[in-house]
Design a protein around this motif. Structure first.
Motif, PDB file in Angstrom:
ATOM      1  N   ALA A   1       0.835  -1.203   0.000  1.00 51.12           N
ATOM      2  CA  ALA A   1       0.000   0.000   0.000  1.00 51.12           C
ATOM      3  C   ALA A   1       0.871   1.254   0.000  1.00 51.12           C
ATOM      4  N   GLN A   2       1.910   1.269   0.819  1.00 56.75           N
ATOM      5  CA  GLN A   2       2.811   2.428   0.867  1.00 56.75           C
ATOM      6  C   GLN A   2       3.531   2.617  -0.470  1.00 56.75           C
ATOM      7  N   HIS A   3       3.979   1.525  -1.076  1.00 53.43           N
ATOM      8  CA  HIS A   3       4.664   1.576  -2.367  1.00 53.43           C
ATOM      9  C   HIS A   3       3.766   2.196  -3.434  1.00 53.43           C
ATOM     10  N   LEU A   4       2.525   1.703  -3.527  1.00 50.95           N
ATOM     11  CA  LEU A   4       1.597   2.223  -4.533  1.00 50.95           C
ATOM     12  C   LEU A   4       1.252   3.687  -4.268  1.00 50.95           C
ATOM     13  N   ALA A   5       1.030   4.034  -3.005  1.00 55.59           N
ATOM     14  CA  ALA A   5       0.717   5.423  -2.674  1.00 55.59           C
ATOM     15  C   ALA A   5       1.866   6.351  -3.055  1.00 55.59           C
ATOM     16  N   ALA A   6       3.085   5.932  -2.781  1.00 53.29           N
ATOM     17  CA  ALA A   6       4.251   6.756  -3.140  1.00 53.29           C
ATOM     18  C   ALA A   6       4.352   6.921  -4.651  1.00 53.29           C
ATOM     19  N   GLN A   7       4.116   5.844  -5.401  1.00 48.37           N
ATOM     20  CA  GLN A   7       4.155   5.937  -6.863  1.00 48.37           C
ATOM     21  C   GLN A   7       3.088   6.889  -7.378  1.00 48.37           C
ATOM     22  N   LEU A   8       1.857   6.692  -6.916  1.00 43.30           N
ATOM     23  CA  LEU A   8       0.749   7.515  -7.400  1.00 43.30           C
ATOM     24  C   LEU A   8       0.909   8.972  -7.004  1.00 43.30           C
ATOM     25  N   ASN A   9       1.410   9.224  -5.814  1.00 39.89           N
ATOM     26  CA  ASN A   9       1.531  10.599  -5.334  1.00 39.89           C
ATOM     27  C   ASN A   9       2.706  11.353  -5.941  1.00 39.89           C
ATOM     28  N   GLN A  10       3.438  10.726  -6.853  1.00 37.79           N
ATOM     29  CA  GLN A  10       4.431  11.470  -7.629  1.00 37.79           C
ATOM     30  C   GLN A  10       3.720  12.458  -8.553  1.00 37.79           C
ATOM     31  N   ASP A  11       2.457  12.141  -8.874  1.00 33.70           N
ATOM     32  CA  ASP A  11       1.600  13.055  -9.622  1.00 33.70           C
ATOM     33  C   ASP A  11       1.112  14.117  -8.641  1.00 33.70           C
ATOM     34  N   ARG A  12       1.737  15.270  -8.645  1.00 35.26           N
ATOM     35  CA  ARG A  12       1.444  16.319  -7.664  1.00 35.26           C
ATOM     36  C   ARG A  12       0.115  17.038  -7.945  1.00 35.26           C
ATOM     37  N   SER A  13      -0.538  16.717  -9.069  1.00 33.67           N
ATOM     38  CA  SER A  13      -1.794  17.396  -9.394  1.00 33.67           C
ATOM     39  C   SER A  13      -2.997  16.767  -8.698  1.00 33.67           C
ATOM     40  N   ALA A  14      -2.767  15.665  -7.970  1.00 29.46           N
ATOM     41  CA  ALA A  14      -3.861  14.987  -7.274  1.00 29.46           C
ATOM     42  C   ALA A  14      -3.338  14.387  -5.981  1.00 29.46           C
ATOM     43  N   SER A  15      -4.267  13.979  -5.135  1.00 31.61           N
ATOM     44  CA  SER A  15      -3.923  13.330  -3.872  1.00 31.61           C
ATOM     45  C   SER A  15      -4.483  11.907  -3.907  1.00 31.61           C
ATOM     46  N   TYR A  16      -3.637  10.928  -3.577  1.00 36.48           N
ATOM     47  CA  TYR A  16      -4.035   9.525  -3.655  1.00 36.48           C
ATOM     48  C   TYR A  16      -3.956   8.860  -2.287  1.00 36.48           C
ATOM     49  N   ILE A  17      -4.937   8.007  -2.032  1.00 38.92           N
ATOM     50  CA  ILE A  17      -4.930   7.127  -0.870  1.00 38.92           C
ATOM     51  C   ILE A  17      -5.110   5.716  -1.407  1.00 38.92           C
ATOM     52  N   VAL A  18      -4.305   4.791  -0.923  1.00 36.85           N
ATOM     53  CA  VAL A  18      -4.372   3.408  -1.378  1.00 36.85           C
ATOM     54  C   VAL A  18      -4.888   2.533  -0.243  1.00 36.85           C
ATOM     55  N   ARG A  19      -5.882   1.729  -0.556  1.00 33.85           N
ATOM     56  CA  ARG A  19      -6.376   0.705   0.369  1.00 33.85           C
ATOM     57  C   ARG A  19      -6.053  -0.636  -0.255  1.00 33.85           C
ATOM     58  N   ALA A  20      -5.313  -1.448   0.462  1.00 32.59           N
ATOM     59  CA  ALA A  20      -4.911  -2.769  -0.037  1.00 32.59           C
ATOM     60  C   ALA A  20      -5.425  -3.827   0.926  1.00 32.59           C
ATOM     61  N   TYR A  21      -5.907  -4.931   0.381  1.00 37.87           N
ATOM     62  CA  TYR A  21      -6.504  -5.989   1.191  1.00 37.87           C
ATOM     63  C   TYR A  21      -5.860  -7.322   0.878  1.00 37.87           C
ATOM     64  N   GLU A  22      -5.710  -8.148   1.902  1.00 38.00           N
ATOM     65  CA  GLU A  22      -5.206  -9.495   1.694  1.00 38.00           C
ATOM     66  C   GLU A  22      -6.168 -10.549   2.219  1.00 38.00           C
ATOM     67  N   GLY A  23      -7.303 -10.119   2.711  1.00 39.77           N
ATOM     68  CA  GLY A  23      -8.300 -11.052   3.224  1.00 39.77           C
ATOM     69  C   GLY A  23      -9.323 -10.312   4.062  1.00 39.77           C
ATOM     70  N   VAL A  24     -10.284 -11.023   4.572  1.00 39.14           N
ATOM     71  CA  VAL A  24     -11.345 -10.432   5.383  1.00 39.14           C
ATOM     72  C   VAL A  24     -10.739  -9.808   6.634  1.00 39.14           C
ATOM     73  N   HIS A  25     -11.026  -8.528   6.821  1.00 38.69           N
ATOM     74  CA  HIS A  25     -10.531  -7.754   7.966  1.00 38.69           C
ATOM     75  C   HIS A  25      -9.004  -7.681   8.025  1.00 38.69           C
ATOM     76  N   LYS A  26      -8.352  -7.857   6.891  1.00 38.13           N
ATOM     77  CA  LYS A  26      -6.892  -7.781   6.835  1.00 38.13           C
ATOM     78  C   LYS A  26      -6.525  -6.848   5.685  1.00 38.13           C
ATOM     79  N   GLY A  27      -5.966  -5.716   6.004  1.00 36.38           N
ATOM     80  CA  GLY A  27      -5.602  -4.780   4.953  1.00 36.38           C
ATOM     81  C   GLY A  27      -4.791  -3.638   5.486  1.00 36.38           C
ATOM     82  N   ALA A  28      -4.570  -2.639   4.613  1.00 38.29           N
ATOM     83  CA  ALA A  28      -3.762  -1.482   4.981  1.00 38.29           C
ATOM     84  C   ALA A  28      -4.210  -0.279   4.184  1.00 38.29           C
ATOM     85  N   ILE A  29      -3.990   0.896   4.739  1.00 42.71           N
ATOM     86  CA  ILE A  29      -4.275   2.154   4.063  1.00 42.71           C
ATOM     87  C   ILE A  29      -2.993   2.987   4.087  1.00 42.71           C
ATOM     88  N   ALA A  30      -2.639   3.561   2.935  1.00 41.38           N
ATOM     89  CA  ALA A  30      -1.452   4.417   2.848  1.00 41.38           C
ATOM     90  C   ALA A  30      -1.788   5.643   2.026  1.00 41.38           C
TER      91      ALA A  30
END
Length: 99
Positions: free
Chosen positions: A70-99
């Protein structure tokens, strides 16, 4: 999410790029041979090695936990300074991360 709204466009692009990909921890790569990246690491379960087509490897500087992905994808996407990105990544029920 792009600027607070879910972005199906970005979800599809990442899913397409990562389809059949090996998410690799860069430090686990011990070399390349004949178009394959070779990985090796040792865990509590023993030593593991893997060779996978380099073109299908996606290298992360960190471990490949859902939090780090999630952190990796958020860092990649946020290189685009014209927008703000939040990434939610899931690996199973009630298991995930937000970056």
């Amino acid at each position: 999410f792009k600027n607070g709204k879910r972005s199906a466009k970005h979800e599809r692009a990442i899913a397409k790029d990562w389809r059949y990909a090996y998410l690799a921890t860069a430090s686990d790569c011990i070399g390349e041979k004949d178009g394959y990246s070779v990985f090796a690491y040792t865990s509590d379960q023993g030593r593991f090695t893997l060779a996978y087509p380099t073109a299908r490897c996606r290298f992360l500087a960190t471990d490949t936990t859902v939090e780090c992905i999630a952190q990796h994808l958020a860092a990649q996407l946020n290189q685009d300074r014209s927008a703000s990105y939040i990434v939610r990544a899931y690996e199973g029920v009630h298991k995930g991360a937000i970056a």
